[in-house]
Write a protein that holds these residues in place. Structure first.
Motif, PDB file in Angstrom:
ATOM      1  N   LEU A 139       0.844  -1.194   0.000  1.00 53.32           N
ATOM      2  CA  LEU A 139       0.000   0.000   0.000  1.00 53.32           C
ATOM      3  C   LEU A 139       0.883   1.250   0.000  1.00 53.32           C
ATOM      4  O   LEU A 139       0.646   2.203  -0.749  1.00 53.32           O
ATOM      5  N   ASP A 140       1.920   1.199   0.820  1.00 51.20           N
ATOM      6  CA  ASP A 140       2.831   2.337   0.910  1.00 51.20           C
ATOM      7  C   ASP A 140       3.507   2.614  -0.436  1.00 51.20           C
ATOM      8  O   ASP A 140       3.678   3.762  -0.833  1.00 51.20           O
ATOM      9  N   GLU A 141       3.847   1.541  -1.145  1.00 51.77           N
ATOM     10  CA  GLU A 141       4.484   1.716  -2.473  1.00 51.77           C
ATOM     11  C   GLU A 141       3.554   2.469  -3.425  1.00 51.77           C
ATOM     12  O   GLU A 141       4.000   3.303  -4.204  1.00 51.77           O
ATOM     13  N   VAL A 142       2.271   2.145  -3.358  1.00 51.32           N
ATOM     14  CA  VAL A 142       1.300   2.806  -4.242  1.00 51.32           C
ATOM     15  C   VAL A 142       1.240   4.301  -3.912  1.00 51.32           C
ATOM     16  O   VAL A 142       1.282   5.153  -4.806  1.00 51.32           O
ATOM     17  N   PHE A 143       1.177   4.618  -2.631  1.00 52.89           N
ATOM     18  CA  PHE A 143       1.070   6.029  -2.244  1.00 52.89           C
ATOM     19  C   PHE A 143       2.379   6.779  -2.494  1.00 52.89           C
ATOM     20  O   PHE A 143       2.361   7.975  -2.796  1.00 52.89           O
TER      21      PHE A 143
END
Ligand code: NAD
Ligand code: UFG
Length: 337
Positions: free
Chosen positions: A68-72
Motif C-alpha cells: 500500500l505504501d508503495e502505491v502512495f
C-alpha cells in the motif's frame, strides 16, 4: 492543468466500477486498487470500452501495508474513495473476525498510509444499516450504532467512528461518509454490473440467477409485514445514480477538517413483489417465485429522507425501477454473449 487524481479502493467492484466511469467522464484521473477477492480485472477493459480510458490498476490487499505504501509513494492522490470491504451480512455472522480484520484492519492501514503521505480526503462507503432498527424515513440527524444485527453492519458503524476520531486528531483531514440504501441495476451500456463471486444473498443478484435458470425460483421472505402488499419495502437506487452521488460528494469536499454525512437513496420504497413484477414486465417473462418465512433481522421498511443530499450536494436520484430492470437485463444479455 493536470487532472485531479483519485484512488478508488475496491474500484473493480460493483459500485466502484460504476463510480470510476462517472469520475472519468467528469474529468478526473482515476486509479484503482483491489485484491480481486470479489471482482475481476476484466472490469478494467469494460471501463475502457465505456470511457476510452483504462484506469491504472494495483492488485493490492489493503491489509498489506508495505505494498500500500508503495502505491502512495509513487502517486499524488487528492482523495481516496474507499469502497473496499467484505459485504455479505450472513457470512459476517459466521466469520466475524474475518470481517473485522478485513474491513477495519484494512481501513486502519489505509488511513495510516494516507496520513504518512499527506493525503487528507476520504469518501467512505457506509450503509443505511448503521441506523439499526429505527423507523423510516431515515435521515442523517438520527442516531447510529444501536440495533445493528450483524458484524458487517458494525464494521460500517465502527469505521464511521474511526473516521470522526481521525478528523478530530488531524485538522487537515476531512471525511465524507456516504450511507447507501439498496444499490441495484447496471451501466446502461450493459458492460458492467453486479457479478458477485459465489452464492448471492441480495435480492437483485438472486433475481438475475433465477432469470438465467441458475436458481429455480426466488424465495420471498415473508408477506405478512405491515406494508401495502405484505412484503418488505426498500429504497432501491440505480447504481449509476449512486455513482454520480460520489462525483457530487467529491466536488462538495473542501479542505476544512470536518466530517460530512449523506444518505444516498431515492426516498421511494418499493416492495419485493413490486420488484418481481417490474423485472417480469421488463423481461417479458414471469419470474418464478414463492413466499417463504421471514428472514431473521429484516425490517419491514427501510428508506431515506433524501433532502440533505439534494440540498447540499445538489444531487438526486433520477432513474426509476424500470431503468434498474432494463439495465440489469442488458448486463445479463452481455454476460450470455
Ligand atoms: P463489491 O464486493 O462488488 O466491491 C468491493 C471490492 O472490494 C471488491 O472488488 C473486493 O475484491 C474488494 N476488496 C475487499 N477487501 C479488500 C481488501 N482487503 N483489499 C483490497 N480490496 C478489497 O461490493 P460493492 O457492492 O461494490 O460495495 C462497495 C462498498 O459499498 C463496500 O464497502 C460495501 O460494504 C458498501 N455498501 C454496499 C452496499 C450494496 O448493497 N452493494 C450497500 C451499502 C454499502
Ligand atoms: N429478499 C427476498 N428474497 C431473497 C433475498 C432478499 O425476499 O432471496 C428480500 C429481503 O427480505 C429484503 C429485500 O429483498 O426485504 C432486499 O434484501 P437484500 O438482501 O437485497 O437487501 P437488504 O435491504 O436486506 O440489505 C441491504 C444490503 C446490506 C445493508 C442493508 C442496509 O445488502 O449490506 O441493505 O439497509 F446493510
Amino acid at each position: 492543468m493536470a487532472k485531479e487524481k483519485i484512488l478508488l479502493t475496491g474500484g473493480t467492484g460493483y459500485i466502484g466500477s460504476h463510480t470510476a466511469v462517472e469520475l472519468i467522464q467528469a474529468g478526473y484521473d482515476v486509479e484503482i486498487l483491489d485484491n480481486l477477492y470479489n471482482s475481476k480485472a476484466s472490469v478494467l477493459d469494460q471501463i475502457e470500452a465505456i470511457t476510452g480510458v483504462k484506469p491504472k490498476f494495483y492488485d493490492v490487499d489493503l491489509r498489506d501495508a508495505e505494498m500500500l505504501d508503495e502505491v502512495f509513494a509513487k502517486n499524488d492522490f487528492s482523495t481516496v474513495i474507499h469502497f473496499a470491504g467484505l459485504k455479505a451480512v450472513g457470512e459476517s455472522v459466521e466469520k466475524p473476525l474475518t470481517y473485522y480484520e478485513n474491513n477495519i484492519g484494512g481501513t486502519i492501514n489505509l488511513l495510516e498510509c494516507m496520513e504518512a503521505h499527506s493525503v487528507n480526503r476520504i469518501i467512505f462507503s457506509s450503509s443505511a444499516t448503521v441506523y439499526g432498527d429505527q423507523t423510516s424515513p431515515l435521515d442523517e440527524t438520527m442516531s447510529t450504532g444501536n440495533g445493528i444485527t450483524n458484524p458487517y453492519g458494525r464494521t460500517k458503524f465502527m469505521i464511521e467512528e474511526i473516521l470522526k476520531d481521525v478528523c478530530v486528531a488531524n485538522p487537515k483531514f476531512s471525511a465524507t461518509i456516504l450511507r447507501y440504501f439498496n444499490p441495484v441495476g447496471a451501466h446502461p451500456s450493459g458492460l458492467i454490473g453486479e457479478d458477485p463471486n459465489g452464492r448471492p444473498n441480495n435480492l437483485m443478484p438472486i433475481i438475475m440467477r433465477v432469470a438465467q435458470g441458475k436458481i429455480p425460483e426466488l424465495s420471498i421472505y415473508g408477506n405478512d409485514y405491515n406494508t401495502p402488499d405484505g412484503t418488505c419495502r426498500r429504497d432501491y437506487i440505480h447504481v449509476v445514480d449512486l455513482a454520480k452521488g460520489h462525483v457530487a460528494a467529491l466536488k462538495h469536499m473542501d479542505g476544512d477538517a470536518k466530517v460530512q454525512v449523506y444518505n444516498l437513496g431515492t426516498g421511494k420504497p418499493t416492495s419485493v413483489l413490486e420488484m418481481v413484477k417490474a423485472f417480469s414486465k421488463a423481461s417479458g417473462k414471469p419470474l418464478p417465485h414463492k413466499i417463504v418465512g421471514r428472514r431473521a433481522g429484516d425490517l419491514a421498511e427501510i428508506y431515506t429522507n433524501p433532502k440533505k443530499a439534494e440540498t447540499e450536494l445538489e444531487w438526486r436520484a433520477e432513474l426509476g425501477i424500470e431503468d434498474m430492470m432494463n439495465d440489469t437485463l442488458r448486463y445479463l444479455e452481455h454476460q450470455n454473449d
